[in-house]
Design an enzyme around this catalytic site. Structure first.
Site, PDB file in Angstrom:
ATOM      1  N   THR A 173       0.846  -1.204   0.000  1.00  0.00           N
ATOM      2  CA  THR A 173       0.000   0.000   0.000  1.00  0.00           C
ATOM      3  C   THR A 173       0.883   1.256   0.000  1.00  0.00           C
ATOM      4  OG1 THR A 173      -1.441  -1.316   1.425  1.00  0.00           O
ATOM      5  CG2 THR A 173      -1.996   1.009   1.184  1.00  0.00           C
ATOM      6  N   TRP A 174       1.938   1.195   0.774  1.00  0.00           N
ATOM      7  CA  TRP A 174       2.875   2.327   0.868  1.00  0.00           C
ATOM      8  C   TRP A 174       3.627   2.512  -0.454  1.00  0.00           C
ATOM      9  CZ3 TRP A 174       7.990   2.147   4.147  1.00  0.00           C
ATOM     10  CH2 TRP A 174       8.508   3.441   4.268  1.00  0.00           C
ATOM     11  N   HIS A 180       0.849  -9.433  -6.992  1.00  0.00           N
ATOM     12  CA  HIS A 180       1.451 -10.277  -5.953  1.00  0.00           C
ATOM     13  C   HIS A 180       1.967 -11.570  -6.573  1.00  0.00           C
ATOM     14  CE1 HIS A 180       0.278  -7.748  -2.680  1.00  0.00           C
ATOM     15  NE2 HIS A 180      -1.006  -7.951  -2.801  1.00  0.00           N
ATOM     16  N   SER A 240       1.884  -9.217  10.596  1.00  0.00           N
ATOM     17  CA  SER A 240       0.981  -8.326   9.863  1.00  0.00           C
ATOM     18  C   SER A 240      -0.080  -9.152   9.109  1.00  0.00           C
ATOM     19  CB  SER A 240       1.803  -7.479   8.888  1.00  0.00           C
ATOM     20  OG  SER A 240       0.989  -6.574   8.219  1.00  0.00           O
ATOM     21  N   TYR A 275      11.297  -3.023   3.211  1.00  0.00           N
ATOM     22  CA  TYR A 275      10.463  -2.102   3.994  1.00  0.00           C
ATOM     23  C   TYR A 275      11.298  -1.367   5.047  1.00  0.00           C
ATOM     24  CZ  TYR A 275       6.410  -0.849   7.005  1.00  0.00           C
ATOM     25  OH  TYR A 275       5.468  -0.197   7.770  1.00  0.00           O
ATOM     26  N   ARG A 334      -2.383  -0.635   9.876  1.00  0.00           N
ATOM     27  CA  ARG A 334      -2.458  -1.078  11.265  1.00  0.00           C
ATOM     28  C   ARG A 334      -1.527  -0.203  12.090  1.00  0.00           C
ATOM     29  NH1 ARG A 334      -0.077  -4.939  14.752  1.00  0.00           N
ATOM     30  NH2 ARG A 334       1.565  -5.254  13.205  1.00  0.00           N
ATOM     31  N   GLY A 373       2.255   0.145  10.987  1.00  0.00           N
ATOM     32  CA  GLY A 373       3.339   0.630  10.127  1.00  0.00           C
ATOM     33  C   GLY A 373       4.660   0.779  10.876  1.00  0.00           C
TER      34      GLY A 373
HETATM   35  P1  A3P Z   1       1.478  -3.619   9.987  1.00  0.00           P
HETATM   36  O1  A3P Z   1       0.410  -4.639  10.002  1.00  0.00           O
HETATM   37  O2  A3P Z   1       2.765  -4.130  10.531  1.00  0.00           O
HETATM   38  O3  A3P Z   1       1.089  -2.333  10.614  1.00  0.00           O
HETATM   39  P2  A3P Z   1       0.523  -4.317   2.573  1.00  0.00           P
HETATM   40  O4  A3P Z   1       0.300  -2.927   2.114  1.00  0.00           O
HETATM   41  O5  A3P Z   1       1.563  -5.046   1.769  1.00  0.00           O
HETATM   42  O6  A3P Z   1      -0.737  -5.051   2.721  1.00  0.00           O
HETATM   43  O7  A3P Z   1       1.201  -4.213   4.015  1.00  0.00           O
HETATM   44  C1  A3P Z   1       0.479  -3.730   5.107  1.00  0.00           C
HETATM   45  C2  A3P Z   1       1.477  -3.275   6.136  1.00  0.00           C
HETATM   46  O8  A3P Z   1       2.044  -2.017   5.744  1.00  0.00           O
HETATM   47  C3  A3P Z   1       0.793  -3.010   7.481  1.00  0.00           C
HETATM   48  O9  A3P Z   1       1.801  -3.255   8.465  1.00  0.00           O
HETATM   49  C4  A3P Z   1       0.458  -1.533   7.370  1.00  0.00           C
HETATM   50  O10 A3P Z   1       0.201  -0.912   8.596  1.00  0.00           O
HETATM   51  C5  A3P Z   1       1.712  -1.009   6.697  1.00  0.00           C
HETATM   52  N1  A3P Z   1       1.485   0.269   5.989  1.00  0.00           N
HETATM   53  C6  A3P Z   1       0.369   0.653   5.315  1.00  0.00           C
HETATM   54  N2  A3P Z   1       0.543   1.889   4.821  1.00  0.00           N
HETATM   55  C7  A3P Z   1       1.776   2.298   5.194  1.00  0.00           C
HETATM   56  C8  A3P Z   1       2.507   3.501   4.988  1.00  0.00           C
HETATM   57  N3  A3P Z   1       1.984   4.511   4.310  1.00  0.00           N
HETATM   58  N4  A3P Z   1       3.752   3.581   5.509  1.00  0.00           N
HETATM   59  C9  A3P Z   1       4.289   2.541   6.184  1.00  0.00           C
HETATM   60  N5  A3P Z   1       3.636   1.379   6.430  1.00  0.00           N
HETATM   61  C10 A3P Z   1       2.397   1.252   5.930  1.00  0.00           C
END
Ligand code: A3P
Length: 344
Positions: A89-90, A154, A184, A243, A310, A312
């Site tokens: 997502t990031w 993915h 996560s 990450y 969640r 991050g």
């Molecule tokens: P956590 O569950 O450890 O908080 P994906 O996007 O691949 O599904 O991964 C989700 C993880 O990336 C989650 O981690 C989420 O909180 C974190 N995340 C989402 N947006 C983010 C951002 N803008 N910057 C950093 N981490 C982010």
């Protein structure tokens, strides 16, 4: 034709003939999927194994097969590839913001990332574009998107369509350390289970399945290794990101991403304007997770946007995993990556 902002995929209804033809094709894929090994899934539907990797079934079931046959890449395309929970997502937000910074300056009040979740701006090919059940019999008009087009996936590197290797789009891949990825994924699973009125899954069970390689698409280690090797063999086509390194030095890695995509930041003008910092701020966890769109709405693949945010943070897994579990994951990771030069 439906009016869409030019950066967003437009879907058009299928004609009767197209619908019939498509039904035949998707029926054939469903028949192939029905012959593949399956196991109990994470949030209701079974997972199935295709070309050595486990995938969620249900609405997305035929997606990987359809992508392999139908995706027509352009050399200018950019694919954001990732292991789920690796920071997809990031990374999608960052890549979108970098690529579109001329038409959508990161400081703009109505920046697309303030209006749409990044999964809608960078749709996952195998879920949002090539899964006709989900699209409600509408065709994604990928051909009318201006270059450079931006898609997510993915799918493991080894299962990407042949045409991707031939056409050489740029692939930006992100992954994360094994323990944080698992924790996560476990939280994500339980949010999905709760949405589907299922009891939460115990961490021990999630751990066991993860170690057996059954995340989707897993095994985790083989997924990461596939892109790692590709990044060594074809560095001009595959950029491999971690990450944790992005969290540590976001500006450094954002510049690497921009250079890799062929749109480096101009050191004089853009640095003076603070464009790099503006993009980092726009895409920060704090900013994106607090937007109305990411708190209350669903994205095009039917997931509530909030499930992608969640904490991050790096290292949160230590608050959940026992020392034995951490040791076991470290051992497997070391063993699987042995000789590859990769550490996570
Ligand atoms: P956590 O569950 O450890 O908080 P994906 O996007 O691949 O599904 O991964 C989700 C993880 O990336 C989650 O981690 C989420 O909180 C974190 N995340 C989402 N947006 C983010 C951002 N803008 N910057 C950093 N981490 C982010």
């Amino acid at each position: 034709m439906a009016q869409n902002p030019p950066y967003k995929i437009c879907f058009v209804p299928r004609s009767k003939e197209e619908e019939e033809e498509d039904e035949k094709i998707y029926k054939r894929y469903s028949e192939i999927v029905a012959t593949l090994p399956t196991k109990e899934g994470w949030w209701g539907k079974p997972i199935y194994q295709y070309q050595g990797f486990w995938y969620n079934s249900g609405a997305f079931g035929v997606g990987p097969l359809a992508v392999q046959d139908h995706f027509k890449p352009r050399p200018t395309d950019v694919l954001v590839a990732s292991i789920p929970k690796g920071g997809t997502t990031w990374l999608k937000s960052l890549v979108f913001a970098v690529l579109n910074r001329k038409s959508h300056p990161p400081s703009a009040q109505h920046h697309p990332l303030l209006i749409f979740n990044s999964h809608d701006l960078v749709p996952v090919m195998e879920m949002m574009l090539y899964s006709n059940i989900l699209n409600g019999n509408r065709i994604p008009r990928l051909d009318i998107l201006p270059s450079p087009r931006l898609f997510g996936t993915h799918m493991p590197y080894t299962s990407l369509p042949q045409s991707v290797a031939l056409s050489s789009p740029r692939i930006v891949y992100i992954c994360r350390n094994t323990k944080d990825t698992l924790v996560s994924w476990w939280h994500f699973t339980n949010k999905m289970r709760s949405n589907n009125s299922l009891e939460p899954m115990e961490l021990e069970e999630a751990f066991d399945r993860f170690c057996k390689g059954m995340t989707s698409p897993g095994p985790f280690w083989e997924h990461v290794l596939g892109y790692w090797k590709a990044s060594l063999e074809r560095p001009q086509n595959v950029l491999f990101l971690k990450y944790e390194q992005m969290v540590d030095e976001p500006a450094l890695h954002l510049k690497r991403i921009a250079e890799f995509m062929g749109c480096p930041f101009s050191s004089i003008e853009e640095e003076k304007e603070g464009v790099v910092d503006q993009i980092i701020k726009l895409c920060s966890f704090e900013n994106l997770s607090n937007l109305a769109v990411n708190k209350t709405e669903e994205n095009g693949s039917g997931f509530p946007n909030r499930v992608f945010f969640r904490q991050g943070k790096v290292g949160d897994s230590a608050n959940y995993l026992s020392p034995e579990m951490m040791d076991q994951l470290d051992r497997i990771t070391k063993q699987k990556f042995h000789g590859s030069g990769l550490t996570l």
